[in-house]
Scaffold this motif. Structure first.
Motif, PDB file in Angstrom:
ATOM      1  N   PHE A 284      -0.018   7.913   9.292  1.00 17.20           N
ATOM      2  CA  PHE A 284       0.353   7.043   8.170  1.00 17.20           C
ATOM      3  C   PHE A 284      -0.720   6.984   7.091  1.00 17.20           C
ATOM      4  O   PHE A 284      -0.503   6.394   6.025  1.00 17.20           O
ATOM      5  CB  PHE A 284       0.609   5.618   8.675  1.00 17.20           C
ATOM      6  CG  PHE A 284       1.747   5.492   9.648  1.00 17.20           C
ATOM      7  CD1 PHE A 284       3.059   5.652   9.248  1.00 17.20           C
ATOM      8  CD2 PHE A 284       1.488   5.211  10.981  1.00 17.20           C
ATOM      9  CE1 PHE A 284       4.099   5.528  10.149  1.00 17.20           C
ATOM     10  CE2 PHE A 284       2.515   5.087  11.898  1.00 17.20           C
ATOM     11  CZ  PHE A 284       3.822   5.252  11.476  1.00 17.20           C
TER      12      PHE A 284
ATOM     13  N   LYS B 159      -2.257   9.001   4.900  1.00 19.25           N
ATOM     14  CA  LYS B 159      -2.070   9.555   3.556  1.00 19.25           C
ATOM     15  C   LYS B 159      -1.142   8.678   2.726  1.00 19.25           C
ATOM     16  O   LYS B 159      -1.419   8.393   1.551  1.00 19.25           O
ATOM     17  CB  LYS B 159      -1.529  10.988   3.658  1.00 19.25           C
ATOM     18  CG  LYS B 159      -2.542  11.973   4.214  1.00 19.25           C
ATOM     19  CD  LYS B 159      -1.971  13.373   4.312  1.00 19.25           C
ATOM     20  CE  LYS B 159      -2.997  14.339   4.924  1.00 19.25           C
ATOM     21  NZ  LYS B 159      -2.436  15.710   5.067  1.00 19.25           N
ATOM     22  N   GLN B 160      -0.056   8.231   3.323  1.00 21.16           N
ATOM     23  CA  GLN B 160       0.878   7.381   2.591  1.00 21.16           C
ATOM     24  C   GLN B 160       0.257   6.027   2.255  1.00 21.16           C
ATOM     25  O   GLN B 160       0.363   5.538   1.133  1.00 21.16           O
ATOM     26  CB  GLN B 160       2.148   7.169   3.409  1.00 21.16           C
ATOM     27  CG  GLN B 160       3.199   6.321   2.696  1.00 21.16           C
ATOM     28  CD  GLN B 160       4.398   6.027   3.574  1.00 21.16           C
ATOM     29  OE1 GLN B 160       4.267   5.892   4.778  1.00 21.16           O
ATOM     30  NE2 GLN B 160       5.578   5.937   2.968  1.00 21.16           N
TER      31      GLN B 160
ATOM     32  N   VAL C 179      -2.213   5.916  -0.700  1.00 27.20           N
ATOM     33  CA  VAL C 179      -1.679   6.098  -2.052  1.00 27.20           C
ATOM     34  C   VAL C 179      -1.577   4.778  -2.804  1.00 27.20           C
ATOM     35  O   VAL C 179      -1.876   4.700  -3.995  1.00 27.20           O
ATOM     36  CB  VAL C 179      -0.309   6.793  -2.010  1.00 27.20           C
ATOM     37  CG1 VAL C 179       0.334   6.814  -3.388  1.00 27.20           C
ATOM     38  CG2 VAL C 179      -0.454   8.205  -1.462  1.00 27.20           C
TER      39      VAL C 179
ATOM     40  N   HIS D 283       2.446   0.224   0.034  1.00 28.48           N
ATOM     41  CA  HIS D 283       2.790   0.842   1.321  1.00 28.48           C
ATOM     42  C   HIS D 283       2.153   0.065   2.472  1.00 28.48           C
ATOM     43  O   HIS D 283       2.769  -0.130   3.531  1.00 28.48           O
ATOM     44  CB  HIS D 283       2.333   2.299   1.358  1.00 28.48           C
ATOM     45  CG  HIS D 283       3.063   3.199   0.422  1.00 28.48           C
ATOM     46  ND1 HIS D 283       4.437   3.412   0.497  1.00 28.48           N
ATOM     47  CD2 HIS D 283       2.630   3.948  -0.617  1.00 28.48           C
ATOM     48  CE1 HIS D 283       4.807   4.256  -0.452  1.00 28.48           C
ATOM     49  NE2 HIS D 283       3.725   4.599  -1.146  1.00 28.48           N
TER      50      HIS D 283
ATOM     51  N   TRP E  43       4.029  -2.001   5.513  1.00 27.23           N
ATOM     52  CA  TRP E  43       3.740  -1.749   6.927  1.00 27.23           C
ATOM     53  C   TRP E  43       3.400  -3.052   7.651  1.00 27.23           C
ATOM     54  O   TRP E  43       3.858  -3.307   8.757  1.00 27.23           O
ATOM     55  CB  TRP E  43       2.581  -0.751   7.047  1.00 27.23           C
ATOM     56  CG  TRP E  43       2.358  -0.253   8.450  1.00 27.23           C
ATOM     57  CD1 TRP E  43       2.957   0.825   9.050  1.00 27.23           C
ATOM     58  CD2 TRP E  43       1.492  -0.828   9.443  1.00 27.23           C
ATOM     59  NE1 TRP E  43       2.510   0.960  10.349  1.00 27.23           N
ATOM     60  CE2 TRP E  43       1.621  -0.040  10.623  1.00 27.23           C
ATOM     61  CE3 TRP E  43       0.630  -1.916   9.443  1.00 27.23           C
ATOM     62  CZ2 TRP E  43       0.906  -0.318  11.779  1.00 27.23           C
ATOM     63  CZ3 TRP E  43      -0.084  -2.199  10.607  1.00 27.23           C
ATOM     64  CH2 TRP E  43       0.059  -1.409  11.756  1.00 27.23           C
TER      65      TRP E  43
END
Length: 399
Positions: free
Chosen positions: A97, A99-100, A103, A107, A111
């Motif tokens: 998770f 990399k996402q 950003v 995000h 989560w």
């Protein structure tokens, strides 16, 4: 604070009030989040298809009086089962998770809203581990995104008003070190410093500790001919002497913890606490995996538990009680890799003990070995091993 002070002044007189304020000024205010109660915790891995249900795990942990647990994801069944247990849990945000999450903060918020917030406050989620052994991995792309992922998770935690209760961290392997012998010589790898130092700086700002996965088992496996097994197992041995600090070490675990402290000090973070996020010993291994025996696993884990229960520090940091999460709760039959990977559990898949270190299992099945006290079965020697973290420099010991 004004009203309480005014009230106190009416009741106590000026001299008494002055003394009270003096004591308050002397008392340190600790704003950091503490995700660890006591000194002993355990890693609850679930890469298996035959282990007990999360509800049974809660029963097992409460019977063992284990109050600290780390999981490697944020499984909803586990978090639901832990509701009302009082057990403090660190959830994992997996490497997949990062990399996402790196950003954007949105995000991270999504989560947390899905995997953390719905279970509060009934489930005592006390920390989020962002990634696992990222800077010790061979994936530079993850090195690049780790800091932003950590910052975004912390920012999301803060925006959701959870920062006072949930610690944000990221555990490392010994592969982040260029060397670790003697402990005072330990430094971070030059190639990792551009990523490690900003990460440590951020953790220093938010009051998070440095989590390290420390395995004397892996170090011994890397060079069983030159490392004293007794030194790795907390048994009687000559130990090692660090000439720079004039400190003597009678076990490798303490030496590994102090090596981390030395590396942090050289990097400019001498006040950061070290917590061991993983340590353990395999009870079974391949022919090439020296030391992976039931007797050695039992010796290590029994002595480690006894050492942690004393709530004492290390030779280099004697005033900071060492805290550690043991790896692992169960043998995990679906883990890939060498045989040792599937045999770190203090408990077998059916919930019975793998060997007796003072815990009771979920079933009446008993270990083939019985604890006979600190002396009985601790006269162990030998045996069989596996390739270690590249960072653990073999500790060549001479009797």
């Amino acid at each position: 604070m004004l009203l309480p002070v005014q009230f106190a002044s009416n009741q106590m007189g000026f001299s008494s009030l002055f003394f009270l304020l003096f004591l308050l000024l002397l008392s340190p205010i600790d704003l950091s989040v503490h995700a660890f109660t006591g000194t002993y915790g355990i890693n609850y891995g679930r890469i298996a298809d035959n282990i007990p249900s999360p509800e049974s795990v809660v029963t097992l942990l409460k019977a063992a009086k284990i109050k600290n647990v780390r999981i490697y994801d944020a499984n909803h069944d586990v978090l639901t089962a832990f509701k009302g247990s009082g057990i403090e849990i660190i959830v994992g945000l997996g490497n997949e998770f990062l990399k996402q999450i790196s950003v954007g903060e949105d995000h991270a918020i999504d989560w947390i809203k899905e995997n953390v917030q719905p279970f509060l406050p009934g489930t005592k989620i006390r920390g989020i581990a962002v990634g696992n052994e990222v800077l010790g991995s061979t994936d530079p792309e993850l090195w690049e995104v780790l800091l932003n992922a950590v910052k975004n998770v912390y920012s999301a935690v803060s925006r959701l008003h959870l920062a006072d209760d949930i610690e944000v961290s990221s555990p490392h392997s010994e592969a982040v070190f260029a060397n670790s012998f003697p402990p005072s010589a330990c430094i971070f790898k030059e190639t990792l410093l551009p990523y490690m130092k900003p990460l440590l700086q951020f953790f220093s700002q938010i009051g998070s500790p440095f989590y390290i996965n420390a395995y004397p088992f892996l170090a011994y496996m890397s060079d069983p001919e030159h490392i004293d097994l007794n030194y790795a197992l907390f048994q009687s041995n000559p130990g090692i002497y660090d000439s720079k600090t004039n400190l003597h070490y009678d076990n490798m675990f303490d030496a590994q913890v102090d090596a981390a402290y030395a590396a942090l000090e050289k990097a400019g973070f001498a006040k950061m606490e070290v917590i061991v996020s993983e340590t353990g010993w395999a009870s079974k291994g391949d022919a090439t995996e020296a030391g992976a025996t039931v007797k050695n696993a039992r010796t290590y884990n029994y002595n480690l538990r006894k050492r942690l229960m004393k709530k004492k520090g290390t030779p280099y940091r004697p005033k900071i009680a060492v805290k550690a999460y043991i790896f692992a709760l169960f043998n995990e039959n679906l883990k890939p890799g060498p045989t040792s990977e599937r045999n770190f559990g203090l408990f077998k898949a059916d919930g019975s003990i793998s060997y007796d270190i003072g815990f009771t299992g979920l079933t009446s099945a008993a270990s083939s070995l019985k604890v006979t006290g600190a002396g009985g079965w601790f006269q162990s020697s030998y045996l069989v091993v596996f390739a270690t973290c590249a960072a653990v420099v073999p500790l060549a010991l001479t009797s």
